[in-house]
Design an enzyme around this catalytic site. Structure first.
Site, PDB file in Angstrom:
ATOM      1  N   LYS A 111     -81.186 -22.625  -8.344  1.00  0.00           N
ATOM      2  CA  LYS A 111     -79.833 -22.066  -8.308  1.00  0.00           C
ATOM      3  C   LYS A 111     -79.321 -21.630  -9.679  1.00  0.00           C
ATOM      4  O   LYS A 111     -78.377 -20.840  -9.761  1.00  0.00           O
ATOM      5  CB  LYS A 111     -78.868 -23.081  -7.686  1.00  0.00           C
ATOM      6  CG  LYS A 111     -79.128 -23.332  -6.210  1.00  0.00           C
ATOM      7  CD  LYS A 111     -78.112 -24.292  -5.626  1.00  0.00           C
ATOM      8  CE  LYS A 111     -78.370 -24.513  -4.136  1.00  0.00           C
ATOM      9  NZ  LYS A 111     -77.379 -25.437  -3.521  1.00  0.00           N
ATOM     10  N   LYS A 192     -86.537 -20.127   4.063  1.00  0.00           N
ATOM     11  CA  LYS A 192     -85.885 -21.014   5.019  1.00  0.00           C
ATOM     12  C   LYS A 192     -84.593 -20.392   5.526  1.00  0.00           C
ATOM     13  O   LYS A 192     -83.846 -19.777   4.762  1.00  0.00           O
ATOM     14  CB  LYS A 192     -85.583 -22.362   4.349  1.00  0.00           C
ATOM     15  CG  LYS A 192     -84.897 -23.372   5.264  1.00  0.00           C
ATOM     16  CD  LYS A 192     -84.591 -24.646   4.510  1.00  0.00           C
ATOM     17  CE  LYS A 192     -83.820 -25.620   5.389  1.00  0.00           C
ATOM     18  NZ  LYS A 192     -83.435 -26.845   4.661  1.00  0.00           N
ATOM     19  N   LYS A 195     -77.534 -21.119   5.876  1.00  0.00           N
ATOM     20  CA  LYS A 195     -76.181 -20.653   6.179  1.00  0.00           C
ATOM     21  C   LYS A 195     -75.588 -19.841   5.046  1.00  0.00           C
ATOM     22  O   LYS A 195     -74.575 -19.178   5.213  1.00  0.00           O
ATOM     23  CB  LYS A 195     -75.273 -21.845   6.503  1.00  0.00           C
ATOM     24  CG  LYS A 195     -75.180 -22.915   5.419  1.00  0.00           C
ATOM     25  CD  LYS A 195     -74.300 -24.069   5.884  1.00  0.00           C
ATOM     26  CE  LYS A 195     -74.202 -25.180   4.839  1.00  0.00           C
ATOM     27  NZ  LYS A 195     -75.454 -25.903   4.681  1.00  0.00           N
TER      28      LYS A 195
END
Length: 325
Positions: A111, A192, A195
């Protein structure tokens, strides 16, 4: 009765990947364990958020947890930010952890890569994750496979604290579902399903209507071949559809592959199975949206229960370190 705890960030609508890999098992835990489930709204702050959007997503995720079958009379459901002991214990654990441990976290590396500004919270949030678990003296933590590293850090911090300051925390075990543990993105089956992914067509939300589910699966990426085979390395898109169908029907993806000779039929059956699987969730979610007082009552009761245990654990840890609480 063993105690379990798990949480989910409100970074987007809950989707079928998280549901099959983790959330659909949560209602069974409330009958077999003393169960605690929370919306990790503080964790969402590690990256910049629109306050209005975050508040809405937090409430939406809380409603979704109730919709999947979490019963607030049999489990404790709460918002992380409503229990101040989470951040208080996180500071004690940060002072027991090393910078190197934080920097080695895979999610931090992923990230923070290429970012001009990386928040300090993104680096230290594994300590908050550890506090989320250790506050409740949990015996086990239902987690996705991608969270295994964070739970190992939690265990390390608990053991280190106990060795330095005396037995304070239960050292938790991971509880990882072996079925549908990693559902992939429909548009990019090498990633993957998440959301927080950019493409809305890549994920099936728990509250998607049947026609939306059919449209997303009909447009799912497969390959230029015609063979229906379960081979995640060579045929990731087709294999992902087989994983979805297998998880929804309780069958084996390799055996299911032998029942199809066309991608279109596979997509149609997968869409139908997923739509039916999610039907009770959609219906319950709609009921909760019409009566939001149910959500408020569940969260208020849950926060009160959570505070009682969390504050007691924090006081024990603070005293062990010589800090006034």
């Amino acid at each position: 009765m063993a105690r379990i705890i798990s949480g989910v960030q409100p970074t987007g609508t809950l989707n079928i990947g998280g549901y099959l890999g983790a959330f659909r098992h949560w209602p069974t835990y409330q009958d077999e364990h003393e169960a605690y489930f929370f919306v990790a709204d503080l964790h969402a702050l590690t990256v910049r958020q629109d306050p209005v959007v975050l508040a809405g997503r937090t409430r939406d995720v809380a409603a979704s947890l109730l919709a999947i079958g979490i019963d607030p009379t049999r489990a404790t459901v709460f918002l992380q930010s409503e229990v101040a002991a989470h951040t208080r214990l996180a500071w004690l654990l940060q002072c027991s952890a090393s910078i190197g441990e934080m920097q080695r976290m895979t999610q931090f590396k992923d990230k923070s890569a290429g970012k001009d500004m990386v928040s300090l919270g993104l680096l230290t949030y594994p300590a908050l994750m550890a506090a989320d678990v250790l506050l409740y003296q949990a015996d086990a933590v239902p987690v996705g496979d991608d969270q295994r590293q964070h739970l190992e850090l939690t265990r390390d911090l608990a053991i280190r604290f106990n060795n330095r300051y005396g037995e304070t925390f239960v050292v938790p075990e991971a509880q990882i579902s072996p079925v549908a543990g990693r559902i992939m993105d429909l548009q990019d089956p090498t990633k993957k399903m998440s959301k927080s992914n950019d493409s809305p067509m890549g994920a099936i939300d728990l509250t998607d209507e049947p026609e939306v589910i059919r449209r997303k699966i009909s447009r799912a990426v497969t390959d230029s071949e015609a063979e229906v085979a379960y081979d995640p390395a060579r045929k990731p898109g087709v294999s992902n559809l087989l994983e979805l169908l297998a998880a929804a029907t309780g069958q084996n993806p390799s055996q299911l592959a032998g029942q199809y000779d066309r991608y279109g039929t596979l997509k149609s059956d997968t869409a139908e199975a997923i739509s039916e699987l999610l039907r009770p969730v959609r219906e319950r979610y709609g009921e909760l949206c019409k009566d939001p007082g149910q959500i408020d009552a569940a969260l208020a009761t849950g926060a009160q229960r959570a505070r009682e245990i969390a504050e007691d654990t924090y006081r024990r840890a603070a005293r062990a370190m010589g800090v006034s609480c």
